[in-house]
Design a protein around this motif. Structure first.
Motif, PDB file in Angstrom:
ATOM      1  N   ILE A 110       8.597   5.914   3.136  1.00  0.00           N
ATOM      2  CA  ILE A 110       8.735   6.415   1.303  1.00  0.00           C
ATOM      3  C   ILE A 110       8.213   5.195   0.720  1.00  0.00           C
ATOM      4  O   ILE A 110       8.316   3.722   0.809  1.00  0.00           O
ATOM      5  CB  ILE A 110       9.628   6.592   0.557  1.00  0.00           C
ATOM      6  CG1 ILE A 110       9.709   7.517  -0.130  1.00  0.00           C
ATOM      7  CG2 ILE A 110      10.676   5.875   0.772  1.00  0.00           C
ATOM      8  CD1 ILE A 110      10.873   8.348   0.030  1.00  0.00           C
ATOM      9  N   SER A 111       7.389   5.493  -0.266  1.00  0.00           N
ATOM     10  CA  SER A 111       6.841   4.735  -1.644  1.00  0.00           C
ATOM     11  C   SER A 111       7.827   3.840  -2.531  1.00  0.00           C
ATOM     12  O   SER A 111       8.784   5.443  -2.504  1.00  0.00           O
ATOM     13  CB  SER A 111       5.644   5.234  -1.907  1.00  0.00           C
ATOM     14  OG  SER A 111       5.672   6.245  -3.160  1.00  0.00           O
ATOM     15  N   PRO A 112       7.674   3.274  -2.390  1.00  0.00           N
ATOM     16  CA  PRO A 112       9.217   1.793  -3.598  1.00  0.00           C
ATOM     17  C   PRO A 112       8.586   3.322  -5.227  1.00  0.00           C
ATOM     18  O   PRO A 112       8.974   1.876  -5.927  1.00  0.00           O
ATOM     19  CB  PRO A 112       7.834   0.640  -3.362  1.00  0.00           C
ATOM     20  CG  PRO A 112       6.489   0.781  -3.297  1.00  0.00           C
ATOM     21  CD  PRO A 112       6.252   1.648  -2.393  1.00  0.00           C
ATOM     22  N   SER A 113       7.761   3.855  -5.151  1.00  0.00           N
ATOM     23  CA  SER A 113       7.318   4.003  -6.293  1.00  0.00           C
ATOM     24  C   SER A 113       8.876   4.496  -7.415  1.00  0.00           C
ATOM     25  O   SER A 113       8.812   5.000  -8.187  1.00  0.00           O
ATOM     26  CB  SER A 113       6.374   5.589  -6.664  1.00  0.00           C
ATOM     27  OG  SER A 113       6.630   5.973  -5.890  1.00  0.00           O
ATOM     28  N   ARG A 164       0.756  -1.512   0.188  1.00  0.00           N
ATOM     29  CA  ARG A 164       0.357  -0.276  -0.428  1.00  0.00           C
ATOM     30  C   ARG A 164       0.990   0.895   0.170  1.00  0.00           C
ATOM     31  O   ARG A 164       1.680   1.384   0.589  1.00  0.00           O
ATOM     32  CB  ARG A 164      -0.679  -0.009   1.289  1.00  0.00           C
ATOM     33  CG  ARG A 164      -1.782   0.470   1.003  1.00  0.00           C
ATOM     34  CD  ARG A 164      -3.109   1.416   2.254  1.00  0.00           C
ATOM     35  NE  ARG A 164      -3.819   1.756   1.736  1.00  0.00           N
ATOM     36  CZ  ARG A 164      -5.100   1.950   1.496  1.00  0.00           C
ATOM     37  NH1 ARG A 164      -5.330   1.078   0.374  1.00  0.00           N
ATOM     38  NH2 ARG A 164      -5.686   3.040   1.039  1.00  0.00           N
ATOM     39  N   LEU A 165       0.252   2.008  -0.946  1.00  0.00           N
ATOM     40  CA  LEU A 165       1.395   3.288  -1.237  1.00  0.00           C
ATOM     41  C   LEU A 165       1.416   4.542   0.088  1.00  0.00           C
ATOM     42  O   LEU A 165       0.158   4.389   0.253  1.00  0.00           O
ATOM     43  CB  LEU A 165       1.229   3.937  -2.509  1.00  0.00           C
ATOM     44  CG  LEU A 165       2.426   3.138  -3.733  1.00  0.00           C
ATOM     45  CD1 LEU A 165       1.967   2.100  -3.928  1.00  0.00           C
ATOM     46  CD2 LEU A 165       2.402   4.215  -4.628  1.00  0.00           C
ATOM     47  N   ARG A 205      13.060  16.230  -0.241  1.00  0.00           N
ATOM     48  CA  ARG A 205      13.381  15.876  -1.586  1.00  0.00           C
ATOM     49  C   ARG A 205      12.970  14.645  -1.036  1.00  0.00           C
ATOM     50  O   ARG A 205      12.249  14.155  -3.350  1.00  0.00           O
ATOM     51  CB  ARG A 205      14.713  16.036  -1.435  1.00  0.00           C
ATOM     52  CG  ARG A 205      14.761  16.852  -3.321  1.00  0.00           C
ATOM     53  CD  ARG A 205      16.626  16.968  -3.449  1.00  0.00           C
ATOM     54  NE  ARG A 205      15.963  17.127  -4.458  1.00  0.00           N
ATOM     55  CZ  ARG A 205      17.887  17.830  -5.871  1.00  0.00           C
ATOM     56  NH1 ARG A 205      18.568  18.344  -4.419  1.00  0.00           N
ATOM     57  NH2 ARG A 205      17.910  17.398  -6.494  1.00  0.00           N
ATOM     58  N   ALA A 206      13.550  13.667  -0.788  1.00  0.00           N
ATOM     59  CA  ALA A 206      12.837  12.302  -1.516  1.00  0.00           C
ATOM     60  C   ALA A 206      11.529  11.947  -1.329  1.00  0.00           C
ATOM     61  O   ALA A 206      10.861  11.881  -3.028  1.00  0.00           O
ATOM     62  CB  ALA A 206      14.304  11.216  -0.880  1.00  0.00           C
ATOM     63  N   GLN A 207      10.422  13.015  -0.559  1.00  0.00           N
ATOM     64  CA  GLN A 207       9.296  12.644  -0.191  1.00  0.00           C
ATOM     65  C   GLN A 207       8.407  13.543  -1.537  1.00  0.00           C
ATOM     66  O   GLN A 207       7.439  12.609  -2.447  1.00  0.00           O
ATOM     67  CB  GLN A 207       9.172  13.240   0.524  1.00  0.00           C
ATOM     68  CG  GLN A 207       9.535  11.829   1.998  1.00  0.00           C
ATOM     69  CD  GLN A 207       8.578  10.785   2.154  1.00  0.00           C
ATOM     70  OE1 GLN A 207       7.344  10.658   1.312  1.00  0.00           O
ATOM     71  NE2 GLN A 207       8.579  10.158   3.221  1.00  0.00           N
ATOM     72  N   GLU A 208       9.230  14.237  -2.223  1.00  0.00           N
ATOM     73  CA  GLU A 208       8.628  14.968  -3.180  1.00  0.00           C
ATOM     74  C   GLU A 208       8.061  14.351  -4.227  1.00  0.00           C
ATOM     75  O   GLU A 208       7.545  14.758  -4.801  1.00  0.00           O
ATOM     76  CB  GLU A 208       9.415  16.553  -2.990  1.00  0.00           C
ATOM     77  CG  GLU A 208       8.614  17.554  -4.339  1.00  0.00           C
ATOM     78  CD  GLU A 208       8.642  17.677  -5.670  1.00  0.00           C
ATOM     79  OE1 GLU A 208       8.350  17.857  -5.962  1.00  0.00           O
ATOM     80  OE2 GLU A 208      10.252  16.687  -5.851  1.00  0.00           O
ATOM     81  N   PHE A 209       9.965  13.817  -4.786  1.00  0.00           N
ATOM     82  CA  PHE A 209       9.754  13.172  -6.177  1.00  0.00           C
ATOM     83  C   PHE A 209       9.155  12.012  -6.164  1.00  0.00           C
ATOM     84  O   PHE A 209       8.660  11.719  -7.311  1.00  0.00           O
ATOM     85  CB  PHE A 209      11.865  12.270  -6.565  1.00  0.00           C
ATOM     86  CG  PHE A 209      11.603  11.651  -7.375  1.00  0.00           C
ATOM     87  CD1 PHE A 209      11.541  13.006  -8.997  1.00  0.00           C
ATOM     88  CD2 PHE A 209      11.934  11.021  -8.016  1.00  0.00           C
ATOM     89  CE1 PHE A 209      11.191  12.222  -9.970  1.00  0.00           C
ATOM     90  CE2 PHE A 209      11.842  10.576  -8.792  1.00  0.00           C
ATOM     91  CZ  PHE A 209      11.688  10.631 -10.349  1.00  0.00           C
ATOM     92  N   SER A 210       8.851  11.260  -4.642  1.00  0.00           N
ATOM     93  CA  SER A 210       8.037   9.934  -4.726  1.00  0.00           C
ATOM     94  C   SER A 210       7.189  10.435  -4.812  1.00  0.00           C
ATOM     95  O   SER A 210       6.166   9.646  -5.932  1.00  0.00           O
ATOM     96  CB  SER A 210       8.296   9.596  -3.152  1.00  0.00           C
ATOM     97  OG  SER A 210       7.122   8.529  -3.706  1.00  0.00           O
TER      98      SER A 210
END
Length: 403
Positions: A303-306, A279-280, A350-355
């Motif tokens: 963080i989601s795996p996307s 579940r994302l 920053r990683a969360q924003e891109f994810s």
């Protein structure tokens, strides 16, 4: 005060007690050991399970540099494979991005996480590191005091306790580290993206020479090579669906439809050896410490795996904390520990924003029927910009491989 049964059991001690033997815990343990810091790793699972549990496999350039400069890259250098192409498939066609020639011109390194963990574990044990397998950490007590206590249940089910100067919680979202935080100690920012994936590991060679992202009206499908014989697939499914909701034949048929096999070439099929429902969701804790308890990896932020950031953030955070703990314990300088949370949160957000951007690119926004056409129009515009704009491609490449 009522006596606890943990007050009547034998105690052991270390300067740093590390909860969890994943990438974060083992990188941290190795770096502390090499700096002469007394530490121990407590791991709930058995040794063989730790060595073989299959997880992510895309290492960012910064992660590789952390491993290289700390001498933890021997297996990676011998068996890791550089990868720098991703392919997007939509109803409007397909396009490829060679991201090693975009942005900062850096590739990923494909190296299965179970291999990395096996390497890190061997390095740690060969250097004389202490690790207790099948030892479940139950709680971290007195974290705001000078000597926190970790209560555990050992492999025989007996209670025990560890005393430490510092505790590093590398034991994930549901571990004792997070679970021991008192109310109000940290703020938790949470986002449920309303999307679920069926994660699949197949004994099948890769069907294309790129990471594949298929955007289809029936849902997202993903293709990620792990080795010449193993491929990771993702198939968007209904939220709440179980791992057995699809038969093996139905899974392959649906993957073929969403990935356009009739148009672009068949998928190489094989036995599906592992299934899980993902579940994302995303969350971030602030700050990443409570007293002398520090949060690292998934314990700090989910963080989601996307966009393949989880393990990379874990390794980066482990190095930052190792250096700060070494400064505090070996040199009496505590200022780096004071800045640990701030430094890691800058990378995490920053990683969360891109994810989040990737989730919207691949799935649109699960929203009311009234706004769905508008959201779908935005998604098409994002894909069109990624296909045609060099500036957008450079931005994508920089963030795709960066942490």
């Amino acid at each position: 005060m009522t006596e606890s049964r943990y007050d009547r059991v034998a105690q052991d001690s270390a300067d740093v007690v590390i909860l969890g033997a994943g990438p974060a815990g083992l990188v941290l343990g190795n770096l502390l050991l090499r700096a002469g810091i007394d530490c121990v790793v407590l791991e709930r699972a058995g040794r063989e399970h730790v060595r073989t549990r299959a997880r992510a496999g895309f290492l960012a350039p910064n992660t590789v540099r952390v491993l290289e400069r700390n001498g933890l890259d021997e297996g990676l250098r011998r068996r890791g494979q550089q990868h720098g192409v991703c392919e997007f498939r939509t109803e409007d066609g397909r396009f490829r991005l060679d991201y090693t020639n975009l942005g900062r011109r850096e590739p990923h390194t494909v190296y299965p996480q179970q291999d990395l963990v096996a390497d890190l574990l061997a390095d740690y044990l060969d250097a004389g590191g202490r690790i207790d397998f099948e030892t479940e950490a139950l709680a971290v007590r007195d974290a705001d005091g000078p000597t926190p206590a970790v209560t555990v249940r050992d492999r025989d089910g007996r209670p025990a306790r560890w005393r430490a100067r510092y505790v590093a919680a590398c034991d994930g979202r549901h571990g004792a580290g997070r679970g021991s935080l008192p109310p109000g100690a940290v703020r938790c920012h949470h986002r449920d993206h309303g999307v679920s994936w069926l994660g699949l590991l197949a004994e099948a060679p890769p069907s294309l020479d790129a990471v594949g992202y298929a955007v289809h009206p029936r849902g997202f499908a993903g293709h990620m090579a792990r080795s010449r014989e193993i491929t990771r697939y993702y198939l968007q499914c209904e939220p709440g669906a179980g791992t057995d909701a699809w038969s093996e034949d139905a899974i392959w048929d649906e993957l073929a439809v969403r990935m356009g096999a009739a148009r672009y070439g068949p998928l190489l099929r094989g036995r599906i050896v592992q299934r899980s429902v993902v579940r994302l969701e995303s969350d971030v804790l602030e700050p990443l410490r409570h007293g002398n308890l520090f949060l690292v990896g998934d314990a700090a932020a989910l963080i989601s795996p996307s966009a393949a950031k989880g393990a990379n953030l874990a390794v980066l955070g482990a190095e930052v904390l190792a250096l700060a703990l070494t400064d505090a314990l070996a040199h009496g300088r505590t200022e780096p520990l004071e800045h640990y949370s701030q430094r890691c949160l800058a990378h995490i957000w920053r990683a969360q924003e891109f994810s989040h951007w990737m989730i919207r690119l691949l799935h649109g926004t699960p929203d009311s029927e009234e706004s769905a056409p508008f959201q779908e129009g935005l998604r098409r515009a994002r894909i069109a910009a990624l296909r045609t704009s060099r500036a957008q491609q450079d931005w994508f490449a920089e963030n795709y491989v960066g942490v």
